[in-house]
Design an enzyme around this catalytic site. Structure first.
Site, short mmCIF file in Angstrom:
data_model
loop_
_atom_site.label_atom_id
_atom_site.label_comp_id
_atom_site.label_asym_id
_atom_site.label_seq_id
_atom_site.Cartn_x
_atom_site.Cartn_y
_atom_site.Cartn_z
N HIS A 161 23.06 54.09 9.95
CA HIS A 161 22.63 54.49 8.61
C HIS A 161 21.68 53.46 7.99
CE1 HIS A 161 25.72 57.30 9.31
NE2 HIS A 161 26.69 56.44 9.17
N TYR A 180 20.48 58.19 10.69
CA TYR A 180 20.67 59.41 9.91
C TYR A 180 21.54 59.07 8.70
CZ TYR A 180 24.84 59.60 12.94
OH TYR A 180 25.98 59.30 13.62
#
Ligand code: C5P
Length: 330
Positions: free
Chosen positions: A306, A258
């Site tokens: 990430h 995310y």
């Protein structure tokens, strides 16, 4: 309503030019009419999308930008927009697992009994020119002397625990918004907006608790239970906005990753500001993730949850297309 300042200035200059042309040269009426029809004159009555002299971000006609940018996705939760479609709720729930079985709608109700529930910053228009500095935590700020430049923005957004005291000449001294999640929270003064990045329902429960009775003492880790912050200035990033950034801007299908805090804050700025300048972004070539206020262990790599590569490429693309300015230090 009158057009914006820039339009007014152009209007006065053009009107004087037309009047002097007509009076000095005794221009016949049909030529005068031709003058009035030309596109510059038409522009006078066309309202500018914002009041900035250089450009207005959201009104950019860059094709790549307009393909990605959605003005209609609200960046912040409000009482009227908190319901989540099933697919977005499922995605958001999958980001960080917790044992909390709390009902999302009840949690939202409790949240807005403590913080204001109205919408924010949906005020783009011809009379607004909002400049924003997005200040990341990179070590490239050390020795940059960016402090006064950062402070000159309308909004100065900082992240997580990044301190200001003692670093003013490089990072500035003003903070209008501090974007945090429970595990990265710090106490705030009365004037700063706390902007919560919620990665799970428990994070929203935490902010409600931290501003009231302090019952939640642990999320993934031990957290500040009673937070000093002005309740009236607290905002919460919309889970739907996080999903939009993840899918539309980063085009990521994986459920395991995310967007990072920095990327989400940059996107937040892109949606509420007319001009965005970015400071303190960028790991060094070895991928080491130094902070301007602390050295990170050599082994520390920014990988994990990430998609650093895609984020970096997207940020560089925004700069190449002159949609943002990135200040990389010296
Ligand atoms: O490390 P931390 O998550 O607190 O930093 C906040 C943000 O600052 C990151 O999400 C990233 O966007 C930016 N940052 C950076 N380069 C660094 C450190 C932080 O770009 N070396």
């Amino acid at each position: 309503m009158w057009p914006c300042k820039r339009t007014m200035v152009v209007f006065v200059v053009l009107l004087s030019a037309i009047i002097s042309t007509v009076t000095i040269n005794k221009v016949p009426y049909d030529q005068f009419k031709h003058l009035m029809n030309n596109s510059m004159v038409e522009q006078l009555f066309h309202e500018e999308p914002c009041a900035c002299m250089e450009k207005c971000l959201a009104a950019s006609d860059d094709e790549w930008f307009t393909e990605h940018f959605r003005q209609d996705v609200p960046p912040l939760l409000s009482l009227n927009n908190s319901v989540l479609p099933d697919n977005i709720y499922a995605w958001w729930q999958s980001l960080q697992s917790t044992k909390s079985k709390a009902s999302y709608s009840k949690v939202i109700q409790q949240l807005f009994s403590v913080i204001p529930g109205e919408g924010h910053y949906r005020d783009a228009g011809p009379s607004r020119c909002r400049t924003c500095a997005v200040v990341g935590n990179s070590g490239n700020l050390v020795g940059s002397f960016y402090g006064p430049l950062i402070d000159s923005h309308d909004f100065v957004m900082r992240m997580n625990k990044a301190p200001v005291e003692g670093y003013e000449k490089d990072v500035g001294s003003r903070t209008t918004h501090r974007i945090i999640y429970p595990e990265s929270a710090v106490h705030l003064d009365n004037t700063t907006h706390l902007v919560l990045l919620p990665f799970k329902t428990l994070d929203i429960q935490w902010v409600t608790s931290a501003l009231t009775d302090g019952t939640i003492k642990r999320t993934r880790f031990k957290v500040i239970d009673k937070l000093k912050a002005n309740k009236d200035k607290v905002m919460v990033i919309h889970p739907g906005f996080m999903h939009y950034v993840h899918t539309k801007w980063l085009n990521i299908k994986s459920r395991r990753s995310y967007p990072s805090t920095g990327f989400l804050v940059l996107m937040f700025a892109l949606h509420i500001c007319d001009e965005v300048n970015v400071f303190g972004f960028g790991a060094n070539s070895k991928g080491t993730w130094d902070h301007y206020f602390e050295k990170m262990p050599k082994s520390f790599k920014r990988t994990g949850k990430h998609s650093g590569g895609i984020e970096r490429q997207t940020i560089l693309k925004l700069q190449e297309r002159q949609l943002i300015n990135i200040y990389t230090g010296w």
